[in-house]
Scaffold this active site. Structure first.
Site, PDB file in Angstrom:
ATOM      1  N   GLU A 114      -6.928 -12.023   8.193  1.00 23.61           N
ATOM      2  CA  GLU A 114      -7.359 -13.085   9.118  1.00 23.61           C
ATOM      3  C   GLU A 114      -7.003 -12.751  10.571  1.00 23.61           C
ATOM      4  O   GLU A 114      -7.751 -13.084  11.494  1.00 23.61           O
ATOM      5  CB  GLU A 114      -6.722 -14.420   8.697  1.00 23.61           C
ATOM      6  N   GLU A 134      -4.946 -14.696  -1.535  1.00 25.60           N
ATOM      7  CA  GLU A 134      -4.239 -15.976  -1.639  1.00 25.60           C
ATOM      8  C   GLU A 134      -4.499 -16.694  -2.965  1.00 25.60           C
ATOM      9  O   GLU A 134      -3.636 -17.383  -3.500  1.00 25.60           O
ATOM     10  CB  GLU A 134      -4.646 -16.915  -0.480  1.00 25.60           C
TER      11      GLU A 134
HETATM   12  C1  HXC Z   1       6.941 -11.286   2.143  1.00 24.82           C
HETATM   13  C2  HXC Z   1       6.401  -9.169   1.475  1.00 24.82           C
HETATM   14  C3  HXC Z   1       5.017  -9.456   1.583  1.00 24.82           C
HETATM   15  C4  HXC Z   1       4.644 -10.757   2.006  1.00 24.82           C
HETATM   16  C5  HXC Z   1       5.257  -7.426   0.935  1.00 24.82           C
HETATM   17  N1  HXC Z   1       6.484  -7.911   1.082  1.00 24.82           N
HETATM   18  N2  HXC Z   1       4.339  -8.334   1.232  1.00 24.82           N
HETATM   19  N3  HXC Z   1       7.353 -10.082   1.754  1.00 24.82           N
HETATM   20  N4  HXC Z   1       5.632 -11.631   2.267  1.00 24.82           N
HETATM   21  N5  HXC Z   1       3.391 -11.100   2.177  1.00 24.82           N
HETATM   22  C6  HXC Z   1       7.748  -7.221   0.839  1.00 24.82           C
HETATM   23  C7  HXC Z   1       8.005  -7.007  -0.650  1.00 24.82           C
HETATM   24  O1  HXC Z   1       8.556  -8.155  -1.240  1.00 24.82           O
HETATM   25  C8  HXC Z   1       8.959  -5.836  -0.621  1.00 24.82           C
HETATM   26  O2  HXC Z   1      10.247  -6.305  -0.294  1.00 24.82           O
HETATM   27  C9  HXC Z   1       8.476  -5.015   0.573  1.00 24.82           C
HETATM   28  O3  HXC Z   1       7.710  -5.911   1.382  1.00 24.82           O
HETATM   29  C10 HXC Z   1       7.571  -3.881   0.149  1.00 24.82           C
HETATM   30  O4  HXC Z   1       6.534  -4.412  -0.672  1.00 24.82           O
HETATM   31  P1  HXC Z   1       6.144  -3.833  -2.110  1.00 24.82           P
HETATM   32  O5  HXC Z   1       5.428  -4.925  -2.842  1.00 24.82           O
HETATM   33  O6  HXC Z   1       7.345  -3.240  -2.771  1.00 24.82           O
HETATM   34  O7  HXC Z   1       5.160  -2.654  -1.685  1.00 24.82           O
HETATM   35  P2  HXC Z   1       3.916  -2.087  -2.487  1.00 24.82           P
HETATM   36  O8  HXC Z   1       4.261  -1.909  -3.947  1.00 24.82           O
HETATM   37  O9  HXC Z   1       3.477  -0.893  -1.711  1.00 24.82           O
HETATM   38  O10 HXC Z   1       2.789  -3.200  -2.433  1.00 24.82           O
HETATM   39  C11 HXC Z   1       2.214  -3.554  -1.185  1.00 24.82           C
HETATM   40  C12 HXC Z   1       1.392  -4.875  -1.334  1.00 24.82           C
HETATM   41  C13 HXC Z   1       2.271  -5.958  -1.984  1.00 24.82           C
HETATM   42  C14 HXC Z   1       0.160  -4.606  -2.194  1.00 24.82           C
HETATM   43  C15 HXC Z   1       0.949  -5.238   0.070  1.00 24.82           C
HETATM   44  O11 HXC Z   1       3.528  -6.009  -1.283  1.00 24.82           O
HETATM   45  C16 HXC Z   1       1.637  -7.320  -1.958  1.00 24.82           C
HETATM   46  O12 HXC Z   1       0.787  -7.614  -2.798  1.00 24.82           O
HETATM   47  N6  HXC Z   1       2.094  -8.174  -1.036  1.00 24.82           N
HETATM   48  C17 HXC Z   1       1.626  -9.549  -0.944  1.00 24.82           C
HETATM   49  C18 HXC Z   1       0.221  -9.609  -0.422  1.00 24.82           C
HETATM   50  C19 HXC Z   1      -0.299 -11.039  -0.344  1.00 24.82           C
HETATM   51  O13 HXC Z   1      -0.391 -11.745  -1.378  1.00 24.82           O
HETATM   52  N7  HXC Z   1      -0.620 -11.545   0.878  1.00 24.82           N
HETATM   53  C20 HXC Z   1      -1.090 -12.851   1.111  1.00 24.82           C
HETATM   54  C21 HXC Z   1       0.080 -13.743   1.468  1.00 24.82           C
HETATM   55  S1  HXC Z   1      -0.410 -15.435   1.724  1.00 24.82           S
HETATM   56  P3  HXC Z   1      11.556  -5.783  -1.130  1.00 24.82           P
HETATM   57  O14 HXC Z   1      12.687  -6.641  -0.592  1.00 24.82           O
HETATM   58  O15 HXC Z   1      11.258  -5.976  -2.559  1.00 24.82           O
HETATM   59  O16 HXC Z   1      11.667  -4.347  -0.716  1.00 24.82           O
HETATM   60  C22 HXC Z   1      -0.958 -15.484   3.294  1.00 24.82           C
HETATM   61  C23 HXC Z   1      -1.184 -16.848   3.872  1.00 24.82           C
HETATM   62  C24 HXC Z   1      -1.530 -16.794   5.347  1.00 24.82           C
HETATM   63  O17 HXC Z   1      -1.190 -14.503   3.923  1.00 24.82           O
HETATM   64  C25 HXC Z   1      -0.499 -17.422   6.220  1.00 24.82           C
HETATM   65  C26 HXC Z   1      -0.920 -17.590   7.655  1.00 24.82           C
HETATM   66  C27 HXC Z   1      -0.223 -16.748   8.690  1.00 24.82           C
END
Ligand code: HXC
Length: 260
Positions: A114, A134
């Site tokens: 976004e 999401e």
């Molecule tokens: C908090 C996050 C995060 C997130 C990753 N991390 N994404 N922390 N919020 N959105 C953290 C992980 O917990 C991890 O911390 C570290 O970053 C590395 O991530 P990994 O998952 O170990 O890396 P990888 O295996 O390479 O996977 C990457 C990834 C995955 C595919 C991007 O992290 C993922 O699916 N993240 C979430 C993506 C997501 O659902 N986004 C939408 C969020 S909702 P540790 O401490 O374990 O090392 C949203 C609402 C909008 O965006 C809000 C408005 C601003």
């Protein structure tokens, strides 16, 4: 300019480069990062020397979305504030008084996709990936994704991305118009700078008003958008930049726009 905890700002030639910097959580956005971004954008908007802006997350990741750790524990009213802040900052970028280029390496997910959508031009490294995951968290895109994504790629692809939550690669993002260019990762920032310098050499007034017409049109009927365009078009004849642009053409030289 003060030091920011979650952002790095560089200013070279006529361009500004904002790098999001929360590497431990893949640049996940929280209130602190968004507030810093709002503050920095305010400063840059007043700096006439900066004529184009690049927004990037650095060479590993753009933004992995909103901070799930923070959101998982939050109360609805806290989330109402958070998402209002997100909208304020993203709208600020969409309506920024200078063109904004997103240079995207790695993941641009959820709020990260976004954020890229709020920028004017998106270019990506070949390792970039995009998605609105999401739905897999039991929520929906909340920082403009349900609106801006379909305006950029059309409702068909927006439905697909938002409903499946799937992550797509750079080549598909290019095919559906989510980005305009893909480059090898090692060349992306050079290309972003080149593009920013190209935009910085145009008339800042014309640039700002072109953007205003496009954005205004997205919120209005075709007829009122066309009327707005006509009025803005005529207004540009009151500027020195219009005279410089047309004289330079007739004199077969490069124009030097001053933003007046
Ligand atoms: C908090 C996050 C995060 C997130 C990753 N991390 N994404 N922390 N919020 N959105 C953290 C992980 O917990 C991890 O911390 C570290 O970053 C590395 O991530 P990994 O998952 O170990 O890396 P990888 O295996 O390479 O996977 C990457 C990834 C995955 C595919 C991007 O992290 C993922 O699916 N993240 C979430 C993506 C997501 O659902 N986004 C939408 C969020 S909702 P540790 O401490 O374990 O090392 C949203 C609402 C909008 O965006 C809000 C408005 C601003």
């Amino acid at each position: 300019m003060r030091e920011f905890k979650n952002l790095i700002y560089q200013n070279e030639d006529n361009i500004g480069i904002i790098t999001l910097n929360r590497p431990k959580v893949l640049n996940a956005t929280n209130s602190e990062l968004l507030k810093e971004l709002a503050e920095l954008l305010d400063e840059i908007s007043g700096d006439d020397k900066v004529r184009a802006l690049i927004l990037t997350g650095g060479e590993k990741v753009f933004v992995a979305g909103g901070d799930i750790q923070f959101m998982s524990q939050a109360a609805p009213l806290e989330m109402e504030k958070f998402i209002a802040l997100g909208h304020k900052v993203y709208d600020r970028i969409a309506n920024f008084n200078k063109p904004v280029i997103a240079a995207i390496f790695g993941m641009a997910l959820g709020g990260g996709c976004e954020l890229a959508l709020a920028c004017d031009i998106r270019i990506a490294a070949d390792n970039a990936k995009f998605g609105q995951p999401e739905i897999n968290l039991g929520i929906i895109p909340g920082a403009g994704g349900t609106q801006r994504l379909s305006r950029v790629v059309g409702p068909g692809w927006a439905n697909y991305l938002i409903m499946t939550g799937r992550i797509i690669k750079a080549d598909l993002a290019l095919k559906i118009g989510l980005v305009t260019e893909i480059l090898p990762a090692g060349q992306l920032m050079t290309r972003a700078r080149e593009l920013a310098l190209e935009l910085a050499a145009k008339s800042p007034v014309a640039m700002r008003l072109a953007k205003s017409c496009i954005n205004n049109g997205a919120n209005s009927s075709l007829s009122s958008g066309l009327l707005y365009e006509q009025k803005v078009w005529a207004l540009l004849f009151a500027t020195e930049d219009q005279k410089e642009g047309m004289n330079a053409f007739l004199e077969k030289r490069k124009p030097e726009f001053k933003g007046k």
